[in-house]
Design a protein around this motif. Structure first.
Motif, PDB file in Angstrom:
ATOM      1  N   ALA A   1     131.034  55.990 131.261  1.00 15.21           N
ATOM      2  CA  ALA A   1     131.743  56.701 129.959  1.00 15.21           C
ATOM      3  C   ALA A   1     133.006  55.298 129.634  1.00 15.21           C
ATOM      4  O   ALA A   1     134.010  55.357 130.673  1.00 15.21           O
ATOM      5  CB  ALA A   1     132.095  57.740 129.406  1.00 15.21           C
TER       6      ALA A   1
ATOM      7  N   HIS B   1     130.203  60.675 138.197  1.00 15.36           N
ATOM      8  CA  HIS B   1     130.735  60.007 137.207  1.00 15.36           C
ATOM      9  C   HIS B   1     131.773  58.937 137.910  1.00 15.36           C
ATOM     10  O   HIS B   1     132.600  59.810 138.353  1.00 15.36           O
ATOM     11  CB  HIS B   1     131.548  61.215 136.724  1.00 15.36           C
ATOM     12  CG  HIS B   1     131.853  61.025 135.497  1.00 15.36           C
ATOM     13  ND1 HIS B   1     133.424  61.682 134.832  1.00 15.36           N
ATOM     14  CD2 HIS B   1     132.001  60.314 134.346  1.00 15.36           C
ATOM     15  CE1 HIS B   1     134.221  60.723 133.834  1.00 15.36           C
ATOM     16  NE2 HIS B   1     133.059  60.210 133.875  1.00 15.36           N
TER      17      HIS B   1
ATOM     18  N   GLY C   1     124.728  54.326 123.181  1.00 17.91           N
ATOM     19  CA  GLY C   1     125.932  55.135 122.439  1.00 17.91           C
ATOM     20  C   GLY C   1     126.129  54.360 120.814  1.00 17.91           C
ATOM     21  O   GLY C   1     125.275  54.140 120.144  1.00 17.91           O
TER      22      GLY C   1
ATOM     23  N   MET D   1     127.456  54.625 128.935  1.00 18.12           N
ATOM     24  CA  MET D   1     127.212  55.797 127.365  1.00 18.12           C
ATOM     25  C   MET D   1     129.174  55.022 126.802  1.00 18.12           C
ATOM     26  O   MET D   1     129.949  55.373 127.154  1.00 18.12           O
ATOM     27  CB  MET D   1     127.822  56.885 128.386  1.00 18.12           C
ATOM     28  CG  MET D   1     127.619  57.679 126.602  1.00 18.12           C
ATOM     29  SD  MET D   1     127.679  59.689 127.188  1.00 18.12           S
ATOM     30  CE  MET D   1     129.337  60.397 127.637  1.00 18.12           C
ATOM     31  N   CYS D   2     128.789  54.666 125.794  1.00 18.16           N
ATOM     32  CA  CYS D   2     129.685  53.931 125.002  1.00 18.16           C
ATOM     33  C   CYS D   2     130.002  54.842 123.573  1.00 18.16           C
ATOM     34  O   CYS D   2     129.112  54.616 122.651  1.00 18.16           O
ATOM     35  CB  CYS D   2     128.440  52.593 124.689  1.00 18.16           C
ATOM     36  SG  CYS D   2     129.909  51.232 123.579  1.00 18.16           S
TER      37      CYS D   2
ATOM     38  N   THR E   1     135.220  62.014 124.033  1.00 15.67           N
ATOM     39  CA  THR E   1     134.462  62.113 123.785  1.00 15.67           C
ATOM     40  C   THR E   1     133.569  63.732 123.300  1.00 15.67           C
ATOM     41  O   THR E   1     134.230  64.270 123.838  1.00 15.67           O
ATOM     42  CB  THR E   1     133.453  61.718 125.617  1.00 15.67           C
ATOM     43  OG1 THR E   1     133.485  61.218 125.852  1.00 15.67           O
ATOM     44  CG2 THR E   1     131.550  62.067 125.350  1.00 15.67           C
TER      45      THR E   1
ATOM     46  N   THR F   1     135.450  57.808 133.096  1.00  9.72           N
ATOM     47  CA  THR F   1     135.907  56.918 131.684  1.00  9.72           C
ATOM     48  C   THR F   1     137.538  56.927 131.045  1.00  9.72           C
ATOM     49  O   THR F   1     137.988  57.170 131.124  1.00  9.72           O
ATOM     50  CB  THR F   1     136.010  58.936 130.675  1.00  9.72           C
ATOM     51  OG1 THR F   1     134.234  59.633 131.448  1.00  9.72           O
ATOM     52  CG2 THR F   1     135.890  58.724 129.689  1.00  9.72           C
TER      53      THR F   1
END
Length: 205
Positions: A53, A77, A109, A16-17, A64, A80
């Motif tokens: 992320a 996860h 993203g 997730m960008c 985010t 990030t």
């Protein structure tokens, strides 16, 4: 170049960008793109897919967006990570990918022609199969996205949709989590349709 044709849950990671607060009012159909990202986060625990992320210069561009809370993912996860490089292919991301014997990534993203494109190109050069979600990427200028996706196809990436990707990862309706998967598909149908219409209008196909 990795030419893995199919996504397999054991060797896939979601990337997730840079879906950050500062971009909310500047990126084309931001909310539709966020809804696709939220969909992928909802399917990650069902399919047991890890998520990484990144945040581009978060001190200046914010965190985010709160709609994309990764804490429910628990150990799925993988982190990030803040970055200044446009590409997500920074050392902690690459380390996390290699630690899990990752063969393919599903990338979504912003922006399609900058951070997403450079991430895809870098990961292709590292030997990963890269699947980019056409209903999960956007740019400030809408016209940039189809050009970026066409270039990534030429470079060896696979351009797909969120629906195609999750069904490919599920693969078999006899799997134990199919009931939860089917319920999630039904629950996300309205947002999926909205994102497809917003980010992939028929006139652009």
């Amino acid at each position: 170049m990795n030419v893995l044709a199919r996504l397999e849950p054991e060797t896939t990671v979601f990337l997730m960008c840079d879906i950050q607060t500062r971009f909310r009012n500047s990126v084309h159909e931001f909310d539709a793109m966020v809804s696709t990202a939220a969909k992928m986060l909802a399917f990650a625990p069902i399919l047991e897919i890890p998520v990484i992320a990144t945040e581009q210069n978060p001190r200046a561009l914010g965190p985010t967006v709160p709609e994309l809370d990764l804490s429910p993912l628990g150990d799925l996860h993988l982190g990030t990570f803040p970055k200044t490089l446009f590409s997500m292919a920074i050392p902690p991301v690459l380390d996390a990918l290699h630690a899990r014997n990752t063969k393919a990534v599903v990338l979504f993203g912003i922006e399609a022609h900058v951070c997403v494109a450079q991430t895809a190109l870098d990961l292709l050069s590292e030997g990963f199969a890269v699947h980019v979600l056409a209903d999960g990427v956007s740019s400030a200028n809408a016209q940039e996205t189809p050009v970026a996706l066409a270039r990534l196809c030429q470079a060896g990436a696979t351009v797909t949709t969120s629906e195609a990707a999750v069904f490919e990862l599920m693969a078999d309706s006899a799997r134990p989590h199919f009931k939860a998967f089917s319920a999630a598909i039904k629950a996300t149908q309205p947002s999926t349709r909205t994102a497809l219409n917003a980010l992939m209008p028929r006139s652009a196909l």
